[in-house]
Design a protein around this motif. Structure first.
Motif, short mmCIF file in Angstrom:
data_model
loop_
_atom_site.label_atom_id
_atom_site.label_comp_id
_atom_site.label_asym_id
_atom_site.label_seq_id
_atom_site.Cartn_x
_atom_site.Cartn_y
_atom_site.Cartn_z
N ASN A 117 0.81 -1.22 0.00
CA ASN A 117 0.00 0.00 0.00
C ASN A 117 0.85 1.27 0.00
O ASN A 117 0.34 2.36 0.26
N ASN A 118 2.16 1.11 -0.26
CA ASN A 118 3.13 2.22 -0.28
C ASN A 118 3.24 2.91 1.08
O ASN A 118 3.66 4.07 1.15
N ILE A 119 2.90 2.19 2.14
CA ILE A 119 2.91 2.78 3.48
C ILE A 119 3.88 2.03 4.37
O ILE A 119 3.86 0.79 4.43
N ILE A 120 4.72 2.78 5.07
CA ILE A 120 5.63 2.20 6.06
C ILE A 120 6.01 3.32 7.02
O ILE A 120 6.06 4.49 6.64
N ASP A 121 6.22 2.99 8.28
CA ASP A 121 6.70 4.00 9.22
C ASP A 121 8.09 3.61 9.70
O ASP A 121 8.64 2.56 9.31
N GLU A 122 8.69 4.43 10.54
CA GLU A 122 10.07 4.17 10.96
C GLU A 122 10.18 2.87 11.75
O GLU A 122 11.16 2.13 11.61
N TYR A 123 9.18 2.59 12.54
CA TYR A 123 9.11 1.32 13.26
C TYR A 123 9.18 0.15 12.27
O TYR A 123 9.92 -0.82 12.47
N GLY A 124 8.42 0.25 11.19
CA GLY A 124 8.42 -0.81 10.18
C GLY A 124 9.76 -0.92 9.48
O GLY A 124 10.26 -2.03 9.23
N VAL A 125 10.37 0.21 9.14
CA VAL A 125 11.67 0.20 8.46
C VAL A 125 12.73 -0.45 9.35
O VAL A 125 13.53 -1.28 8.90
N GLN A 126 12.74 -0.07 10.62
CA GLN A 126 13.75 -0.62 11.55
C GLN A 126 13.64 -2.14 11.64
O GLN A 126 14.67 -2.84 11.61
N ASN A 127 12.44 -2.64 11.74
CA ASN A 127 12.26 -4.09 11.88
C ASN A 127 12.44 -4.83 10.56
O ASN A 127 12.88 -5.98 10.55
#
Length: 755
Positions: free
Chosen positions: A558-568
């Protein structure tokens, strides 16, 4: 009320403190320099209305030597005796380092060791080597236009050894001995210079150096020497202008154009010399604009002053006509860029009301119009002296128009240049896709995905020599808790078989997630589940392919990611180097950026098959900004009512796709296609490098770091013919747009123009 008060104070400061001063220093104990400064320097300054202070250096506080109060320091001393010489020299060095200009007559007037002396001298392009002696037998080499009469060789000359090492430092006079040893005695650089001992005096004691020409050189530097842009804003600007400032800074950053930002009250403290590194001043604030002699001088000497403010706050305030209009689109002039989405130019759909029009005469060149019942100028510029003034209507500065706004800015100079990445990436999203053998639009989904769509998309890649970046989701189950299983992917054998086919092709295989659930803290509250699901996905793919793999490219569901998601994500798959998002969003990951020093966020700029006009304008936006676009399509676009609202058949869809890439390839046959992992080092390099520019009247010089990836590319927009290029070559020339695409082949390139 606070802002009104600030504006009032700024107006007062403009009247009284609108220009930095010259600092003229002499030694009261010598009864020499004071008179020379009064006879030869002060008349020029007063004639040209340049403010100055004349001070006895032996009685002053050396901490007064600073570039905030003074633009230029001129000293005239007889001896080197001075208390606290080291402090004096240190302050001079800091002054020059911060952009000040320093010129000395006779000697520097301070005793210290060579390190302290050269800490000053080196900043004006010379190196002091001691070696005092008297010359009696010598020849003179000199620039005749800097002298009233010819220097004499029949008098004894005191000399010391100076080495002129900077290419920006010009030797005005030097003595040459019989053994061909040279003693530079008068020199000029962009930061100042010096005239040593009696080199500028004849045997009768008359000053033969044309000091007025020296002063003219120091005070009349051509603007734009570093090709910078000065962005003027106000610390009290409202959200509207803060957002426009953000868009402007981003487009300049992507274009590799260096800029500085200054608040209004500080801007009016700038002297003309402070403005000489800048080619443009952009007034992007609703603060009251007040013209000054310094601004007029900047424009008349070749600078561009660009207004991005209320039209009533500009020189065109008397050209405004009250008139209501509903605006349906912005139309940028076809001349601005070599690719357009309509026959008339680059058209951007919009909908808002305005209550004005502008009556412009023929001296104003219109670059963009607001189009409603009739065209209304939105961007224009005109020649003013040797420079330009221009206007951009603030509401049209948006993320979606960055590239075309940049082209408008570049157009407002005789020539200018911007970075050009020269790349495009074509993503196949959601593929291989789980298929269910169900009927949709009178076709079985499996048959369409793998027997029609995949077959035609492979043929399309072959016809345009495209290497896809293909990112697969392994499930659509929408869960974020174990077990992480893959039965959905194995309903039919086609996804598995296609994975093997991709693995044996030139295409790149990346990951679109375990499932299509975006990696955000809200969706995946337990970070360990992100890690486990992604690791399981990689193992599953490796088991199908029969070997270890590196999943370098990831596209956010969905072209959506947050910093929490990037880190993991990075914890689970440390080999990931690119993360695909979307440029149309406004979150922090919708911009091109480097995360954690080594991961490149690559927002995709355009998607789908139609309307062609939309796909073109979104691609033009980033191509015109920094020479790149990213396109993605899905196999299920055919079925989706939001992505295929007209329910066009497959032949129509691929036909429109063909029209898009035919236009891209016919206009830019040199544009390079990369997979995401192939593009990674180029994006990383481009986003982290700083380019330096040097402008002369007839050339622009570009310097980049030695460790840069080569070759580099640039977009050059010029009203002047290109004479020659050293360190690069022309890739393409677009005559109708006055645009060159230039390839840089080393770390330094010079482009010369014919005037």
């Amino acid at each position: 009320m606070k802002k009104v008060l600030i504006i009032f104070l700024v107006v007062i400061s403009i009247i009284t403190f609108s220009q930095k001063k010259f600092l003229l220093l002499y030694k009261g104990s010598e009864q020499y320099g004071e008179y020379m400064l009064k006879d030869y320097v002060i008349p020029y300054l007063e004639k040209n209305k340049i403010n100055y202070e004349l001070l006895d250096v032996e009685r002053m506080n050396f901490y007064r030597i600073n570039s905030n109060d003074f633009s230029t320091i001129i000293t005239w001393y007889y001896s080197n005796d001075l208390e606290n010489s080291v402090l004096y020299l240190r302050q001079l060095s800091i002054f020059i380092e911060n952009g000040g200009t320093f010129f000395f007559f006779n000697n520097i007037g301070a005793n210290a060791d060579a390190r302290e002396l050269n800490n000053v001298f080196n900043k004006i392009g010379i190196h002091y080597k001691y070696g005092y002696k008297q010359l009696t037998n010598y020849q003179i080499e000199y620039e005749r236009n800097f002298f009233k009469t010819s220097p004499s060789t029949d008098i004894s000359r005191p000399v010391e050894e100076y080495e002129v090492f900077s290419k920006d430092t010009k030797i005005i006079l030097s003595f040459k001995t019989i053994d061909k040893k040279k003693y530079p005695m008068i020199f000029l650089s962009k930061n100042g210079g010096g005239a040593i001992f009696n080199s500028f005096i004849d045997k009768e004691g008359n000053v033969i150096l044309d000091i007025q020409k020296i002063l003219h050189y120091l005070t009349n530097k051509k603007v734009g020497r570093e090709n910078k842009i000065l962005v003027v804003c106000d610390k009290y600007d409202k959200e509207f202008y803060l957002e426009k400032q953000f868009q402007l800074k981003k487009l300049l950053e992507y274009a590799k154009i260096n800029f500085e930002t200054v608040y209004v009250e500080k801007f009016f403290d700038h002297s003309y010399i402070d403005l000489t590194p800048f080619r443009y001043i952009i007034w992007i604030t609703d603060s009251k604009f007040i013209t000054t002699k310094t601004i007029k001088r900047f424009i008349n000497n070749g600078g561009t002053f660009l207004f991005i403010t209320d039209l009533y706050n500009t020189p065109w305030n008397n050209n405004i006509v009250t008139e209501k209009n509903n605006i349906k689109k912005i139309l940028f002039n076809k001349k601005l860029f070599f690719l357009s989405n309509t026959d008339e130019g680059c058209e951007f759909d919009i909908d808002f009301d305005i209550d004005f029009n502008v009556d412009l005469d023929a001296s104003n060149i219109v670059l963009a119009n607001l189009v409603g019942s009739k065209p209304i100028p939105a961007v224009w510029y005109k020649k003013e002296g040797k420079g330009y003034i221009g206007y951009i209507y603030p509401p049209i500065i948006m993320k979606e128009t960055r590239g075309l706004i940049l082209q408008c800015i570049l157009e407002m100079q005789d020539f200018n240049i911007s970075g050009f990445l020269n790349s495009f990436i074509f993503y196949l999203d959601d593929f291989p896709i789980p298929s269910y053998n169900v009927s949709k639009r009178d076709v079985i989904d499996t048959d369409f995905y793998y027997k029609t769509w995949w077959k035609d998309i492979k043929a399309f890649a072959k016809s345009y020599n495209i290497k896809y970046t293909i990112v697969t989701p392994l499930s659509y189950n929408g869960v974020s808790n174990p077990p992480f299983e893959f039965s959905e992917y194995l309903i039919t054998h086609f996804p598995k078989d296609t994975l093997i086919e991709i693995d044996n092709s030139d295409f790149e295989l990346g990951l679109h997630g375990y499932n299509h659930l975006s990696l955000t803290k809200k969706n995946w509250p337990n970070p360990q589940n992100i890690i486990e699901s992604l690791k399981a996905s990689k193992k599953f793919l490796e088991s199908i392919l029969g070997h270890k793999i590196f999943l370098n490219s990831y596209v956010a569901p969905n072209n959506i990611i947050d910093e929490y998601g990037v880190q993991n994500l990075i914890k689970a798959l440390p080999e990931v180097t690119t993360i695909g998002t979307t440029y149309s969003s406004t979150d922090e990951f919708s911009e091109y950026m480097i995360y954690n020093n080594n991961v490149v966020i690559i927002p995709r700029t355009t998607y789908g098959y139609y309307p062609l006009k939309r796909i073109l304008i979104s691609s033009i936006n980033t191509l015109a900004n920094f020479g790149s676009f990213q396109h993605f399509i899905h196999p299920d676009d055919f079925f989706a009512k939001d992505r295929n609202p007209m329910q066009k058949d497959w032949d129509e869809l691929i036909s429109i796709l063909d029209k898009f890439y035919y236009k891209i390839k016919s206009k830019m046959p040199w544009l390079k296609n990369y997979t995401a992992s192939e593009a990674y080092p180029y994006f990383l390099d481009y986003l982290t490098q700083k380019y330096e520019y040097k402008i002369n009247e007839n050339y622009i010089e570009i310097t980049i770091p030695n460790y840069s990836l080569m070759p580099k590319y640039f977009l050059l927009k010029t009203k002047l013919p290109v004479e020659k290029i050293i360190g690069g070559k022309i890739v393409s020339f677009y005559l109708e747009n006055d645009i060159y695409i230039i390839q840089m082949q080393g770390t330094r390139m010079k482009i010369f123009f014919l005037r």
